[in-house]
Write a protein that holds these residues in place. Structure first.
Motif, mmCIF file in Angstrom:
data_model
loop_
_atom_site.group_PDB
_atom_site.id
_atom_site.type_symbol
_atom_site.label_atom_id
_atom_site.label_comp_id
_atom_site.label_asym_id
_atom_site.label_seq_id
_atom_site.Cartn_x
_atom_site.Cartn_y
_atom_site.Cartn_z
ATOM 1 N N ASN A 173 -6.406 -5.128 -17.034
ATOM 2 C CA ASN A 173 -5.189 -4.348 -16.784
ATOM 3 C C ASN A 173 -5.532 -2.948 -16.277
ATOM 4 O O ASN A 173 -4.887 -2.422 -15.365
ATOM 5 C CB ASN A 173 -4.353 -4.250 -18.058
ATOM 6 C CG ASN A 173 -3.740 -5.575 -18.450
ATOM 7 O OD1 ASN A 173 -3.489 -6.421 -17.595
ATOM 8 N ND2 ASN A 173 -3.511 -5.775 -19.731
ATOM 9 N N ARG A 202 -0.392 -4.473 -1.049
ATOM 10 C CA ARG A 202 -0.664 -3.990 -2.407
ATOM 11 C C ARG A 202 -0.383 -5.022 -3.490
ATOM 12 O O ARG A 202 -1.274 -5.331 -4.290
ATOM 13 C CB ARG A 202 0.120 -2.704 -2.669
ATOM 14 C CG ARG A 202 -0.328 -1.538 -1.805
ATOM 15 C CD ARG A 202 0.578 -0.348 -1.999
ATOM 16 N NE ARG A 202 0.324 0.679 -0.989
ATOM 17 C CZ ARG A 202 1.064 1.777 -0.861
ATOM 18 N NH1 ARG A 202 2.084 1.993 -1.667
ATOM 19 N NH2 ARG A 202 0.781 2.650 0.086
ATOM 20 N N PRO A 203 0.834 -5.589 -3.591
ATOM 21 C CA PRO A 203 1.067 -6.570 -4.662
ATOM 22 C C PRO A 203 0.242 -7.837 -4.494
ATOM 23 O O PRO A 203 -0.166 -8.459 -5.480
ATOM 24 C CB PRO A 203 2.572 -6.858 -4.554
ATOM 25 C CG PRO A 203 2.950 -6.478 -3.172
ATOM 26 C CD PRO A 203 2.052 -5.345 -2.801
ATOM 27 N N LYS A 239 -3.369 -7.086 -5.602
ATOM 28 C CA LYS A 239 -3.353 -6.880 -7.052
ATOM 29 C C LYS A 239 -3.261 -8.208 -7.791
ATOM 30 O O LYS A 239 -3.962 -8.439 -8.782
ATOM 31 C CB LYS A 239 -2.174 -5.983 -7.427
ATOM 32 C CG LYS A 239 -2.108 -5.647 -8.910
ATOM 33 C CD LYS A 239 -0.914 -4.756 -9.207
ATOM 34 C CE LYS A 239 -0.825 -4.461 -10.696
ATOM 35 N NZ LYS A 239 0.372 -3.624 -11.013
ATOM 36 N N SER A 240 -2.419 -9.120 -7.295
ATOM 37 C CA SER A 240 -2.269 -10.429 -7.927
ATOM 38 C C SER A 240 -3.541 -11.259 -7.791
ATOM 39 O O SER A 240 -3.975 -11.904 -8.753
ATOM 40 C CB SER A 240 -1.083 -11.178 -7.307
ATOM 41 O OG SER A 240 0.110 -10.454 -7.471
ATOM 42 N N ALA A 269 -6.162 -9.929 -10.167
ATOM 43 C CA ALA A 269 -5.852 -10.247 -11.560
ATOM 44 C C ALA A 269 -6.201 -11.695 -11.889
ATOM 45 O O ALA A 269 -6.787 -11.989 -12.940
ATOM 46 C CB ALA A 269 -4.373 -9.976 -11.833
ATOM 47 N N ASN A 316 -6.684 -3.233 -12.689
ATOM 48 C CA ASN A 316 -5.547 -3.482 -11.801
ATOM 49 C C ASN A 316 -4.792 -2.183 -11.506
ATOM 50 O O ASN A 316 -4.412 -1.917 -10.361
ATOM 51 C CB ASN A 316 -4.599 -4.505 -12.423
ATOM 52 C CG ASN A 316 -5.014 -5.927 -12.104
ATOM 53 O OD1 ASN A 316 -5.657 -6.178 -11.099
ATOM 54 N ND2 ASN A 316 -4.670 -6.861 -12.960
ATOM 55 N N ARG A 317 -4.564 -1.394 -12.564
ATOM 56 C CA ARG A 317 -3.873 -0.123 -12.360
ATOM 57 C C ARG A 317 -4.694 0.815 -11.474
ATOM 58 O O ARG A 317 -4.160 1.481 -10.582
ATOM 59 C CB ARG A 317 -3.576 0.548 -13.708
ATOM 60 C CG ARG A 317 -2.506 -0.142 -14.535
ATOM 61 C CD ARG A 317 -2.025 0.759 -15.654
ATOM 62 N NE ARG A 317 -3.132 1.131 -16.553
ATOM 63 C CZ ARG A 317 -3.474 0.430 -17.628
ATOM 64 N NH1 ARG A 317 -2.809 -0.683 -17.933
ATOM 65 N NH2 ARG A 317 -4.458 0.839 -18.404
ATOM 66 N N MET A 371 -6.961 -0.030 -9.276
ATOM 67 C CA MET A 371 -7.000 -0.542 -7.907
ATOM 68 C C MET A 371 -5.687 -0.236 -7.186
ATOM 69 O O MET A 371 -5.691 0.163 -6.012
ATOM 70 C CB MET A 371 -7.248 -2.052 -7.922
ATOM 71 C CG MET A 371 -7.282 -2.679 -6.533
ATOM 72 S SD MET A 371 -7.527 -4.461 -6.590
ATOM 73 C CE MET A 371 -7.428 -4.860 -4.854
ATOM 74 N N PHE A 372 -4.562 -0.404 -7.874
ATOM 75 C CA PHE A 372 -3.270 -0.139 -7.247
ATOM 76 C C PHE A 372 -3.139 1.345 -6.896
ATOM 77 O O PHE A 372 -2.681 1.693 -5.794
ATOM 78 C CB PHE A 372 -2.139 -0.553 -8.188
ATOM 79 C CG PHE A 372 -0.780 -0.499 -7.551
ATOM 80 C CD1 PHE A 372 -0.331 -1.529 -6.740
ATOM 81 C CD2 PHE A 372 0.049 0.600 -7.747
ATOM 82 C CE1 PHE A 372 0.914 -1.473 -6.140
ATOM 83 C CE2 PHE A 372 1.286 0.664 -7.162
ATOM 84 C CZ PHE A 372 1.724 -0.369 -6.351
ATOM 85 N N ASN A 373 -3.550 2.226 -7.808
ATOM 86 C CA ASN A 373 -3.492 3.666 -7.525
ATOM 87 C C ASN A 373 -4.409 4.029 -6.363
ATOM 88 O O ASN A 373 -4.075 4.898 -5.546
ATOM 89 C CB ASN A 373 -3.887 4.457 -8.772
ATOM 90 C CG ASN A 373 -2.861 4.320 -9.883
ATOM 91 O OD1 ASN A 373 -1.685 4.081 -9.625
ATOM 92 N ND2 ASN A 373 -3.298 4.467 -11.118
#
Length: 285
Positions: free
Chosen positions: A40, A60-61, A64-65, A68, A43-44, A46-48
């Motif tokens: 988690n 982005r999504p 991220k998926s 994960a 993931n956060r 990487m998204f940032n």
């Protein structure tokens, strides 16, 4: 009987089992919990990072998926290894199970491949208004297996990526400008020059109309009682609907003010009341 129910022997066996496998179980549980927390966090992070690097919003999504899912699969393998399961045998079983699952989930795999294709070719991005598979809406999210659309009346539509990647997609947002077309039907008794000049004045009075390409007013239909003038102008894509609605309203008001007549269909009565039948109205073409 005492030999069969030797408490000390059973106690030693249970103690040995707990010492060997209980410790492994505790380590496996701790590994699972810590691993989920780390996943988690990654993931956060990487998204940032994608936001900071201005990565395409559509990607982005999806990334991220994918990250994960991949990390969770690795975590499960690691947890099973902590329990003492022989990894060679496990990987062989996992491969067989993966083949069976792959055959059972061909549609999902096709959707995954479709998602990759969409993100590679980029026929649309998040925020674009598109029509596809008989549906229309603004692209809200591109997931691993489906694309989410939001309709103007706030309905949410989920379209599988597989069929979407292999179908015709109409993108209304990808270009910076769009052509607006109006069709005004007026009576043939009107002065066509007057009608044309009236429409030209309405166009010139609106600063949303682009001069390049130049606006055009042409006659596209001529019938016995009416003629149709088509107005074709170019505007910025964000002004399309506002200009469309305003132009229709202002044209109606201008026609009424200048006495421009609308075509009225003429009807001829056939039959007669003398024979007791109801007369029928037939439109004249």
């Amino acid at each position: 009987m005492s030999d069969l129910f030797n408490f000390d022997a059973y106690s030693a066996t249970i103690t040995n089992f707990v010492m060997v496998y209980g410790l492994r179980l505790v380590v496996a549980v701790i590994t699972l919990l810590v691993g989920l927390w780390v996943i988690n966090w990654l993931n956060r992070m990487m998204f940032n990072l994608m936001v900071k690097k201005d990565v395409d919003v559509s990607l982005r999504p999806f990334l991220k998926s994918v990250m994960a899912v991949a990390l969770r699969v690795l975590l499960i393998i690691l947890v099973i290894a902590q329990l003492g399961v022989e990894m060679t045998s496990f990987i062989a079983i996992l491969g067989s199970a993966g083949l069976a699952i792959g055959l059972a989930l061909q549609g999902s795999l096709a959707n995954f491949a479709g998602g990759v294709l969409i993100l590679t070719i980029k026929p649309f991005r998040v925020g674009d208004y598109v029509e596809a598979q008989g549906q229309g809406g603004t692209v809200d999210m591109i997931n691993i297996f489906n694309t989410v659309l939001k309709t103007p009346d706030n309905k949410t539509i989920f379209i599988p990526n597989g069929p979407l990647a292999n179908s015709v997609v109409v993108n209304y947002t990808i270009e910076k400008t769009r052509r607006v077309e109006f069709n005004f039907a007026v009576s043939v008794n009107n002065d066509i020059g007057k009608v044309r000049q009236l429409l030209q004045n309405l166009i010139q009075a609106d600063n949303r109309v682009l001069t390049d390409p130049a606006p055009a007013i042409v006659v596209t239909n001529f019938a016995e009682h009416s003629l149709t003038l088509s107005v074709r102008v170019w505007v910025e894509k964000e002004n399309y609907w506002a200009f469309f609605w305003d132009m229709n309203e202002r044209a109606k008001a201008a026609f009424e003010e200048q006495g421009i007549k609308m075509p009225v269909p003429r009807r001829e009565m056939i039959g007669g009341a003398s024979n007791g039948q109801t007369p029928k109205a037939v439109p004249q073409v």
